[in-house]
Write an enzyme that holds these catalytic residues in place. Sequence first.
Site, PDB file in Angstrom:
ATOM      1  N   HIS A 120       0.859  -1.193   0.000  1.00  0.00           N
ATOM      2  CA  HIS A 120       0.000   0.000   0.000  1.00  0.00           C
ATOM      3  C   HIS A 120       0.892   1.239   0.000  1.00  0.00           C
ATOM      4  O   HIS A 120       1.841   1.310   0.786  1.00  0.00           O
ATOM      5  CB  HIS A 120      -0.882  -0.034   1.257  1.00  0.00           C
ATOM      6  CG  HIS A 120      -1.843   1.100   1.333  1.00  0.00           C
ATOM      7  ND1 HIS A 120      -3.011   1.128   0.601  1.00  0.00           N
ATOM      8  CD2 HIS A 120      -1.803   2.255   2.028  1.00  0.00           C
ATOM      9  CE1 HIS A 120      -3.647   2.257   0.850  1.00  0.00           C
ATOM     10  NE2 HIS A 120      -2.942   2.959   1.715  1.00  0.00           N
ATOM     11  N   VAL A 155     -10.174  -4.287   4.969  1.00  0.00           N
ATOM     12  CA  VAL A 155      -9.301  -3.771   3.911  1.00  0.00           C
ATOM     13  C   VAL A 155      -8.212  -2.831   4.467  1.00  0.00           C
ATOM     14  O   VAL A 155      -8.511  -1.902   5.225  1.00  0.00           O
ATOM     15  CB  VAL A 155     -10.149  -3.027   2.854  1.00  0.00           C
ATOM     16  CG1 VAL A 155      -9.280  -2.438   1.755  1.00  0.00           C
ATOM     17  CG2 VAL A 155     -11.177  -3.970   2.251  1.00  0.00           C
ATOM     18  N   ASP A 156      -6.953  -3.107   4.100  1.00  0.00           N
ATOM     19  CA  ASP A 156      -5.779  -2.298   4.471  1.00  0.00           C
ATOM     20  C   ASP A 156      -5.474  -2.300   5.976  1.00  0.00           C
ATOM     21  O   ASP A 156      -4.753  -1.423   6.459  1.00  0.00           O
ATOM     22  CB  ASP A 156      -5.923  -0.842   3.985  1.00  0.00           C
ATOM     23  CG  ASP A 156      -5.895  -0.729   2.468  1.00  0.00           C
ATOM     24  OD1 ASP A 156      -5.328  -1.620   1.820  1.00  0.00           O
ATOM     25  OD2 ASP A 156      -6.452   0.243   1.936  1.00  0.00           O
TER      26      ASP A 156
HETATM   27  C1  GRF Z   1       1.381   0.644  -6.131  1.00  0.00           C
HETATM   28  O1  GRF Z   1       1.478   1.994  -5.829  1.00  0.00           O
HETATM   29  C2  GRF Z   1       0.919  -0.145  -4.938  1.00  0.00           C
HETATM   30  O2  GRF Z   1       1.350   0.396  -3.733  1.00  0.00           O
HETATM   31  C3  GRF Z   1      -0.577  -0.047  -5.047  1.00  0.00           C
HETATM   32  O3  GRF Z   1      -0.855  -0.102  -6.414  1.00  0.00           O
HETATM   33  C4  GRF Z   1       0.277   0.360  -7.149  1.00  0.00           C
HETATM   34  C5  GRF Z   1       0.649  -0.733  -8.101  1.00  0.00           C
HETATM   35  O4  GRF Z   1       1.698  -0.348  -8.936  1.00  0.00           O
HETATM   36  N1  GRF Z   1      -1.224  -1.088  -4.293  1.00  0.00           N
HETATM   37  P1  GRF Z   1       2.371  -1.410  -9.894  1.00  0.00           P
HETATM   38  O5  GRF Z   1       1.243  -1.977 -10.761  1.00  0.00           O
HETATM   39  O6  GRF Z   1       2.987  -2.466  -9.046  1.00  0.00           O
HETATM   40  O7  GRF Z   1       3.365  -0.660 -10.707  1.00  0.00           O
END
Ligand code: GRF
Length: 212
Positions: A120, A155-156
Amino acid sequence: MTEKTFQSPKKRGQIAVFLSGRGSNFLAIHDAVIRGDINADISLVFSNRKEAPGLLHAKKRRLKTLYLNPKEFKSKEDYDEEICKQLKKRDIDLICLAGYMKILTPGFCNEFENRIINIHPALLPSFPGLHVQKKAIDWGVRYSGATVHFVTASVDMGPIILQAVVPVLQDDTEESLSNRILKQEHKIYPESVKLYFEGKLLIKGRKVFILP
Ligand code: GRF
C-alpha cells in the site's frame, strides 16, 4: 485469551501475483526471484483485467498467466471461488497483491489466511483506500511511505510486515510523491516475500515479529 500465532513456512514456495495494472511491483518481485534472493517461484500471474500491462510483462517473461472476466460471474463470491480453485490446483503458498484493484471477499481472505500480502502506498493505518498519495499531500503530512501487510477481510488493516518512510516535499505533486514511494515499494515488497519464505515472519495477534 491467548493470541493467535502463525509462523511463515521455511520452504521453496509457490507464489501467485494478482495485479490489475502496470505491474512494477510484480517485476520487482520477479527480478528478486531470478536473482535467487527469494526462495520461491512465481507459478501464476492473475488479473481481473485482460489488458493489464503487468499481464503482458508476465507473458513476455514466460510465466503462467490467468485472466478471469468478472462480468462472467454471478457474484463476487463466485468469482473469488473460481480463483480459489485455480490456486489450489497449483498449490499456491502465497498470494502477492500488486496493484490488484478488486477487494477480495471475506471468504477468500479466510481461505488463504496468513497467505495473502499486499503493498500500500502510504504509512498504514494512515490513508487507507485509494488515491492515497494525493490524500497525504492534501493533508499536509511531512512523511509518507509504503506498507507491506498481511491481508485480512478488513481492507488495508492487516498485520504490518515492513514499512518505508519518505519525506513529503512542499512542491510535491501526486506524481513526484508516487514515484518516490514506488522506489521504496520495490525494495520492501521483495524483502517481505524473502522473509516470508525464510520462515522469519511470526504473526502474534495483530503484530508481525521478524525472527533473526
Ligand atoms: C502501487 O502503488 C501499490 O502500492 C498499489 O498499487 C500500485 C501498483 O503499482 N497497491 P504497480 O502496478 O505495481 O506498478
